[in-house]
Design a protein around this motif. Structure first.
Motif, mmCIF file in Angstrom:
data_model
loop_
_atom_site.group_PDB
_atom_site.id
_atom_site.type_symbol
_atom_site.label_atom_id
_atom_site.label_comp_id
_atom_site.label_asym_id
_atom_site.label_seq_id
_atom_site.Cartn_x
_atom_site.Cartn_y
_atom_site.Cartn_z
ATOM 1 N N GLN A 1 0.892 -1.277 -0.141
ATOM 2 C CA GLN A 1 0.072 0.114 -0.060
ATOM 3 C C GLN A 1 0.819 1.138 0.041
ATOM 4 O O GLN A 1 1.435 1.690 0.945
ATOM 5 C CB GLN A 1 -1.012 0.014 1.382
ATOM 6 N N HIS B 1 -5.878 2.733 4.203
ATOM 7 C CA HIS B 1 -7.197 1.980 4.280
ATOM 8 C C HIS B 1 -8.087 2.357 5.525
ATOM 9 O O HIS B 1 -7.685 3.399 6.350
ATOM 10 C CB HIS B 1 -7.000 0.655 4.417
ATOM 11 N N SER C 1 -8.989 0.358 7.647
ATOM 12 C CA SER C 1 -8.499 -0.381 8.952
ATOM 13 C C SER C 1 -8.289 0.152 10.219
ATOM 14 O O SER C 1 -8.521 -0.247 11.417
ATOM 15 C CB SER C 1 -7.500 -1.527 8.421
ATOM 16 N N GLN D 1 -10.592 0.118 13.008
ATOM 17 C CA GLN D 1 -10.600 -1.047 13.874
ATOM 18 C C GLN D 1 -9.938 -0.873 15.222
ATOM 19 O O GLN D 1 -10.661 -1.093 16.350
ATOM 20 C CB GLN D 1 -9.899 -2.223 13.268
ATOM 21 N N GLN E 1 -13.514 4.024 1.117
ATOM 22 C CA GLN E 1 -13.911 2.283 1.611
ATOM 23 C C GLN E 1 -14.795 2.535 2.648
ATOM 24 O O GLN E 1 -15.156 3.379 3.295
ATOM 25 C CB GLN E 1 -12.404 1.858 2.176
ATOM 26 N N GLU F 1 -15.330 0.243 5.861
ATOM 27 C CA GLU F 1 -14.704 -0.784 6.823
ATOM 28 C C GLU F 1 -15.897 -1.415 7.896
ATOM 29 O O GLU F 1 -16.780 -0.790 8.172
ATOM 30 C CB GLU F 1 -13.473 -0.202 7.891
ATOM 31 N N PHE G 1 -4.151 -10.705 4.200
ATOM 32 C CA PHE G 1 -4.108 -9.365 4.944
ATOM 33 C C PHE G 1 -3.297 -9.535 6.267
ATOM 34 O O PHE G 1 -3.922 -10.610 6.951
ATOM 35 C CB PHE G 1 -5.260 -8.675 4.992
ATOM 36 N N PHE H 1 -3.594 -8.498 9.135
ATOM 37 C CA PHE H 1 -4.666 -8.195 10.355
ATOM 38 C C PHE H 1 -5.548 -9.175 10.431
ATOM 39 O O PHE H 1 -6.588 -8.963 11.189
ATOM 40 C CB PHE H 1 -4.933 -6.638 10.298
ATOM 41 N N VAL H 2 -5.657 -10.082 9.527
ATOM 42 C CA VAL H 2 -6.682 -11.094 9.562
ATOM 43 C C VAL H 2 -6.201 -12.344 9.607
ATOM 44 O O VAL H 2 -5.172 -12.518 8.731
ATOM 45 C CB VAL H 2 -7.786 -10.935 8.774
ATOM 46 N N GLY I 1 -11.896 -7.454 0.767
ATOM 47 C CA GLY I 1 -11.009 -8.151 1.716
ATOM 48 C C GLY I 1 -11.764 -8.322 3.002
ATOM 49 O O GLY I 1 -12.450 -7.455 3.580
ATOM 50 N N ALA I 2 -11.284 -9.740 3.655
ATOM 51 C CA ALA I 2 -12.094 -9.868 4.823
ATOM 52 C C ALA I 2 -11.287 -10.886 5.464
ATOM 53 O O ALA I 2 -10.411 -11.355 5.121
ATOM 54 C CB ALA I 2 -13.699 -10.237 4.844
ATOM 55 N N ALA J 1 -13.550 -9.124 10.043
ATOM 56 C CA ALA J 1 -13.649 -7.801 9.688
ATOM 57 C C ALA J 1 -13.681 -7.772 8.018
ATOM 58 O O ALA J 1 -13.409 -8.729 7.518
ATOM 59 C CB ALA J 1 -12.087 -6.925 10.149
ATOM 60 N N PHE J 2 -14.050 -6.530 7.505
ATOM 61 C CA PHE J 2 -14.015 -6.596 6.293
ATOM 62 C C PHE J 2 -13.795 -5.105 5.710
ATOM 63 O O PHE J 2 -13.927 -4.250 6.283
ATOM 64 C CB PHE J 2 -15.475 -7.039 5.533
ATOM 65 N N GLY J 3 -13.170 -4.997 4.413
ATOM 66 C CA GLY J 3 -13.055 -3.601 4.040
ATOM 67 C C GLY J 3 -13.569 -3.564 2.320
ATOM 68 O O GLY J 3 -12.873 -4.470 2.004
#
Ligand code: PHE
Length: 346
Positions: free
Chosen positions: A164, A185, A187, A190, A225, A227, A265, A267-268, A291-292, A314-316
């Motif tokens: 990114q 993003h 995120s 979160q 986006q 989130e 990702f 973070f997931v 993404g999730a 989570a999703f984005g």
């Protein structure tokens, strides 16, 4: 009074009555007045002769001459009133200015603004999620390295920081938070919502994000986006699939088939990519929409939660991308172009 004088008066009277009648305007009428009642006007002259008359003559003619004067004045005033009224009317007509419709300065048409497609869709998304019990949260567009990367399990140096491309701000912060940057993003919100509200949690966060990359028909350096974050006990991916299928169905007003693929990702864990089957006429294809994944234990910990007790997903997704799909817009750059021809369509 002789018959001669008598008919003479009659003639005078007929003459001035005709002259008064023929006066086309007050100026002409004034001239008639001068002719009869001026210093050497015809009636004035007659009045002057009274002085030289014997009482006998005065009795017989005085009244007649007076009557002549009265007759003149009456006719004169009547005509004057008519002419004045006509003149005022002509003047008013000439000066009339129609304010309701004028050829000279037609009223400007009322120009209504219209809602931006992103605003329309953001509201729809918010309403759909609000109905499913989600709250709307917000976060800063200028973020720190900590919230944008570190707390999301992207430590430095981490190759994911380079996936990114980031706009960094020339602004030093404390060692924990690192550099300021434009969030890449949504995120980081979160972490911010976990810190602020703890668990259980159900939020969506619509917002603008920024990427330092070249723009073309499908990429822009600024886009929107949404989130989503749900944290509770005993939460699994099945909930995510159910909620997202329901969301897409309500958003596109159609039954939407979705599929999950593994995705990465930091973070997931596990991370997934969600695709939807996009149909337009006979054509249909799988489109990557978001993404999730299950929130990584390190992320829960960074948000102050115990991963032994709580799980979450989570999703984005790109709201801008949804706008392109929904309205069949073929160039993402139109979204921020400020082109009225584009904007007026919504
Ligand atoms: N933040 C990710 C991106 O911008 C999307 C995402 C959000 C992925 C939440 C997983 C979970 O691409």
């Amino acid at each position: 009074m002789t018959p001669h004088q008598d008919s003479n008066f009659k003639q005078i009277e007929q003459a001035f009555i005709a002259a008064i009648k023929d006066s086309a305007d007050t100026t002409a009428l004034k001239e008639v007045e001068v002719k009869y009642l001026g210093r050497s006007g015809q009636i004035t002259e007659l009045l002057k002769t009274l002085k030289e008359m014997s009482p006998e003559e005065k009795r017989s003619q005085g009244q007649q001459i007076q009557n002549l004067k009265t007759s003149f004045t009456t006719a004169y005033e009547l005509r004057e009133r008519t002419l004045l009224r006509e003149e005022i009317e002509t003047k008013l007509r000439a000066e009339f200015f129609d304010l309701t419709y004028s050829e000279i300065a037609p009223a400007r048409p009322l120009d209504h603004g219209s809602k931006h497609p992103l605003s329309i869709l953001q509201k729809e998304v918010e309403e759909i999620f609000a109905e499913m019990g989600f709250e709307i949260a917000d976060g800063p567009e200028v973020e720190s390295e900590y919230y944008n990367f570190e707390a999301l399990n992207i430590p430095s140096p981490h190759p994911a920081r380079h996936t990114q491309d980031t706009f960094f701000l020339d602004h030093p912060t404390d060692p924990k938070h690192g550099h300021l940057l434009l969030r890449t993003h949504t995120s980081p919100v979160q972490i911010r919502t976990m810190e602020k509200y703890g668990a259980p949690l159900r939020v969506i966060t619509p917002g603008r994000v920024f990427r330092y990359e070249a723009t073309d028909a499908t990429h822009d350096s600024t886009f929107n986006q949404v989130e989503g974050l749900l944290i509770d006990e005993g939460v699994g991916l099945a909930h995510l699939k159910g909620i997202m299928s329901e969301f897409l169905k309500r958003f596109f007003h159609d039954e939407i088939t979705v599929r999950f693929r593994p995705g990465y990702f930091p973070f997931v864990e596990p991370g997934i990519e969600m695709d939807m089957l996009w149909k337009r006429g006979k054509e249909q294809k799988w489109l990557e929409v978001m993404g999730a994944g299950m929130v990584h234990p390190n992320v829960l910990r960074a948000g102050g939660l115990d991963p032994e007790q709580y799980q979450g997903w989570a999703f984005g997704f790109g709201l801008t991308r949804m706008a392109l799909l929904r309205y069949a817009i073929d160039d993402i750059r139109l979204i921020h172009s400020n082109d009225l021809r584009f904007l007026k369509q919504f």
